[in-house]
Write a protein that holds these residues in place. Structure first.
Motif, PDB file in Angstrom:
ATOM      1  N   LEU A  31       0.835  -1.202   0.000  1.00  0.00           N
ATOM      2  CA  LEU A  31       0.000   0.000   0.000  1.00  0.00           C
ATOM      3  C   LEU A  31       0.871   1.254   0.000  1.00  0.00           C
ATOM      4  O   LEU A  31       0.564   2.246  -0.672  1.00  0.00           O
ATOM      5  CB  LEU A  31      -0.916  -0.015   1.223  1.00  0.00           C
ATOM      6  CG  LEU A  31      -1.968   1.106   1.314  1.00  0.00           C
ATOM      7  CD1 LEU A  31      -2.915   1.032   0.131  1.00  0.00           C
ATOM      8  CD2 LEU A  31      -2.728   1.015   2.624  1.00  0.00           C
ATOM      9  N   ILE A  32       1.976   1.215   0.732  1.00  0.00           N
ATOM     10  CA  ILE A  32       2.912   2.343   0.755  1.00  0.00           C
ATOM     11  C   ILE A  32       3.548   2.531  -0.616  1.00  0.00           C
ATOM     12  O   ILE A  32       3.648   3.654  -1.137  1.00  0.00           O
ATOM     13  CB  ILE A  32       3.987   2.119   1.827  1.00  0.00           C
ATOM     14  CG1 ILE A  32       3.361   2.120   3.225  1.00  0.00           C
ATOM     15  CG2 ILE A  32       5.084   3.178   1.733  1.00  0.00           C
ATOM     16  CD1 ILE A  32       4.305   1.749   4.335  1.00  0.00           C
ATOM     17  N   HIS A  40       2.292   1.623  -3.465  1.00  0.00           N
ATOM     18  CA  HIS A  40       1.261   2.125  -4.375  1.00  0.00           C
ATOM     19  C   HIS A  40       1.084   3.634  -4.222  1.00  0.00           C
ATOM     20  O   HIS A  40       0.855   4.344  -5.203  1.00  0.00           O
ATOM     21  CB  HIS A  40      -0.070   1.423  -4.115  1.00  0.00           C
ATOM     22  CG  HIS A  40      -0.180   0.082  -4.757  1.00  0.00           C
ATOM     23  ND1 HIS A  40      -0.194  -0.098  -6.125  1.00  0.00           N
ATOM     24  CD2 HIS A  40      -0.291  -1.159  -4.222  1.00  0.00           C
ATOM     25  CE1 HIS A  40      -0.305  -1.383  -6.408  1.00  0.00           C
ATOM     26  NE2 HIS A  40      -0.358  -2.057  -5.268  1.00  0.00           N
ATOM     27  N   SER A  41       1.171   4.136  -2.988  1.00  0.00           N
ATOM     28  CA  SER A  41       1.015   5.574  -2.763  1.00  0.00           C
ATOM     29  C   SER A  41       2.196   6.362  -3.300  1.00  0.00           C
ATOM     30  O   SER A  41       2.058   7.534  -3.664  1.00  0.00           O
ATOM     31  CB  SER A  41       0.839   5.850  -1.271  1.00  0.00           C
ATOM     32  OG  SER A  41       2.007   5.508  -0.547  1.00  0.00           O
ATOM     33  N   ILE A  42       3.373   5.737  -3.379  1.00  0.00           N
ATOM     34  CA  ILE A  42       4.543   6.399  -3.973  1.00  0.00           C
ATOM     35  C   ILE A  42       4.315   6.579  -5.472  1.00  0.00           C
ATOM     36  O   ILE A  42       4.378   7.675  -6.001  1.00  0.00           O
ATOM     37  CB  ILE A  42       5.829   5.601  -3.709  1.00  0.00           C
ATOM     38  CG1 ILE A  42       6.148   5.591  -2.217  1.00  0.00           C
ATOM     39  CG2 ILE A  42       7.001   6.171  -4.497  1.00  0.00           C
ATOM     40  CD1 ILE A  42       7.327   4.720  -1.836  1.00  0.00           C
ATOM     41  N   GLY A  43       4.055   5.480  -6.161  1.00  0.00           N
ATOM     42  CA  GLY A  43       3.669   5.541  -7.563  1.00  0.00           C
ATOM     43  C   GLY A  43       4.773   5.861  -8.545  1.00  0.00           C
ATOM     44  O   GLY A  43       4.763   5.376  -9.676  1.00  0.00           O
ATOM     45  N   ASP A  44       5.744   6.710  -8.158  1.00  0.00           N
ATOM     46  CA  ASP A  44       6.796   7.120  -9.080  1.00  0.00           C
ATOM     47  C   ASP A  44       7.682   5.942  -9.460  1.00  0.00           C
ATOM     48  O   ASP A  44       8.289   5.295  -8.594  1.00  0.00           O
ATOM     49  CB  ASP A  44       7.648   8.223  -8.453  1.00  0.00           C
ATOM     50  CG  ASP A  44       8.772   8.670  -9.368  1.00  0.00           C
ATOM     51  OD1 ASP A  44       8.480   9.176 -10.471  1.00  0.00           O
ATOM     52  OD2 ASP A  44       9.941   8.499  -8.986  1.00  0.00           O
ATOM     53  N   VAL A  86       3.620  -3.816  -7.723  1.00  0.00           N
ATOM     54  CA  VAL A  86       2.896  -2.540  -7.818  1.00  0.00           C
ATOM     55  C   VAL A  86       2.147  -2.502  -9.138  1.00  0.00           C
ATOM     56  O   VAL A  86       2.680  -2.834 -10.191  1.00  0.00           O
ATOM     57  CB  VAL A  86       3.875  -1.354  -7.710  1.00  0.00           C
ATOM     58  CG1 VAL A  86       3.158  -0.035  -7.957  1.00  0.00           C
ATOM     59  CG2 VAL A  86       4.540  -1.354  -6.343  1.00  0.00           C
ATOM     60  N   SER A 111       0.120   0.308 -10.301  1.00  0.00           N
ATOM     61  CA  SER A 111      -0.122   1.630 -10.890  1.00  0.00           C
ATOM     62  C   SER A 111       1.141   2.474 -10.780  1.00  0.00           C
ATOM     63  O   SER A 111       1.711   2.604  -9.690  1.00  0.00           O
ATOM     64  CB  SER A 111      -1.290   2.321 -10.190  1.00  0.00           C
ATOM     65  OG  SER A 111      -1.525   3.601 -10.724  1.00  0.00           O
TER      66      SER A 111
END
Length: 350
Positions: A26-27, A29-33, A54, A56
């Motif tokens: 989840l962490i 995924h929130s980074i995303g970059d 990941v 996305s």
């Protein structure tokens, strides 16, 4: 003694290791970059196992340093030749070098190949200037502001282009004779010069969208599970959007091309041709945008549809996301859709 030993062990222990894999994912995924996550692969064995899961990502390609050109009298002739003879080809060459170059493609694939389960990706390409890639000044000396949004499947489905010659806050513009002239010619048709400029906007935007669609083919070939793709640029001038159905259609067309011409051919990697188009263009000399507090001059909305395509109701999304000027363009599109008079034309495939 036991207490101090316990405190020492507590300081040496990594509390992050106590988190379950679901929370760590989840962490991530929130980074995303994508580049930041790519670096996380080297942190530890656990990260190297979790990061590829990941789903996305967003990735911004760095802008390459432009090649410096020597200043000389000969450059004056070169600029004259470029403006009046080779300018229509200049934009196409720049697009091919910035969006489909080998270095950019290799850099992108090198990062994305570590993510095996991605189904959504947003790629931001470097931005090198305005329509003619020269400080935002378009053909014929107009200072132009252009935004576009395109949707592709096998071919181009729709493209919305919103352009203007100036955008200012209401009250900031100087009350000169220009305001009176705008009021007098508000109902006049576009001049030949203004119409040529709009044609440049249309062709440049379509070529850019086509090049970005071509750019996606190798990515889709390596990541067939993709369900959502957005390709934009550093200045948010243009955006190509593809959903699940469009990506399936694109993948099927790539497979059909390989079956027809043979597995050794790479014809599906060529630039995506633009089909025959139906174009509707609306124009307003001065457009006030009370919601965002801007005034737009030379406001022009262009709605492009493939002649052979089947549009279901309001299939094309004509909205522009963002704040400030981006939000002003979104409001401008909504206001321009209310304009009843418009130009209608067709454009041959190219």
């Amino acid at each position: 003694m036991n207490l101090s030993h316990a405190l020492a062990l507590a300081e040496e222990s990594d509390h992050f290791d106590r988190l379950p894999d679901e929370v760590v994912l989840l962490i991530f995924h929130s980074i995303g970059d994508a580049r930041s996550l790519f670096r996380c692969l080297c942190v530890c064995k656990r990260f190297s196992c979790l990061v590829p899961r990941v789903r996305s990502l967003h990735l911004s390609l760095p802008r390459r340093k432009p090649i410096s050109r020597p200043t000389s009298l000969f450059n004056c002739f070169t600029l004259f030749f470029s403006k009046f003879i080779s300018k229509p080809l200049k934009h196409l060459c720049r697009i091919k070098s910035t969006s489909s170059s080998t270095s950019d493609s290799n850099s992108l694939n090198r990062v994305l190949r570590n993510f095996r389960e991605i189904d959504s990706v947003h790629i931001k390409l470097p931005f090198y200037g305005g329509i003619d890639q020269c400080g935002g000044v378009a053909a014929d000396g107009f200072d132009s502001l252009v935004k576009w949004k395109a949707e592709f499947g096998r071919d181009l489905k729709s493209c919305v282009i919103m352009g203007a010659t100036s955008l200012q806050r209401i009250g900031e513009e100087q009350e000169t004779k220009q305001v009176q002239e705008d009021e007098q010619v508000e109902l006049e048709l576009l001049t030949d010069r203004e119409l040529r400029l709009r044609v440049v906007w249309i062709i440049s935007s379509l070529i850019s969208a086509s090049a970005r669609h071509h750019f996606l083919k190798q990515i889709l070939s390596d990541h067939p599970m993709l369900r959502s793709v957005v390709v934009s640029d550093g200045n948010n001038q243009g955006k190509l959007c593809m959903g699940k159905e469009q990506l399936v259609e694109m993948k099927d067309s790539m497979e059909e091309s390989l079956m027809v011409v043979g597995s050794n051919s790479q014809t599906w990697l060529e630039r995506t041709p633009v089909p025959e188009l139906s174009i509707k263009m609306s124009h307003v000399r001065v457009l006030e945008l009370p919601e965002t507090g801007y005034k737009m001059r030379g406001a022009t909305l262009v709605e492009v549809r493939a002649v052979s395509g089947e549009m279901k109701g309001n299939e094309g999304d004509s909205s522009f996301d963002g704040e400030g000027e981006e939000k002003a363009f979104d409001e401008a599109v909504r206001e321009m859709l209310k304009v009843k008079k418009s130009y209608v034309m067709t454009m041959n495939a190219f």
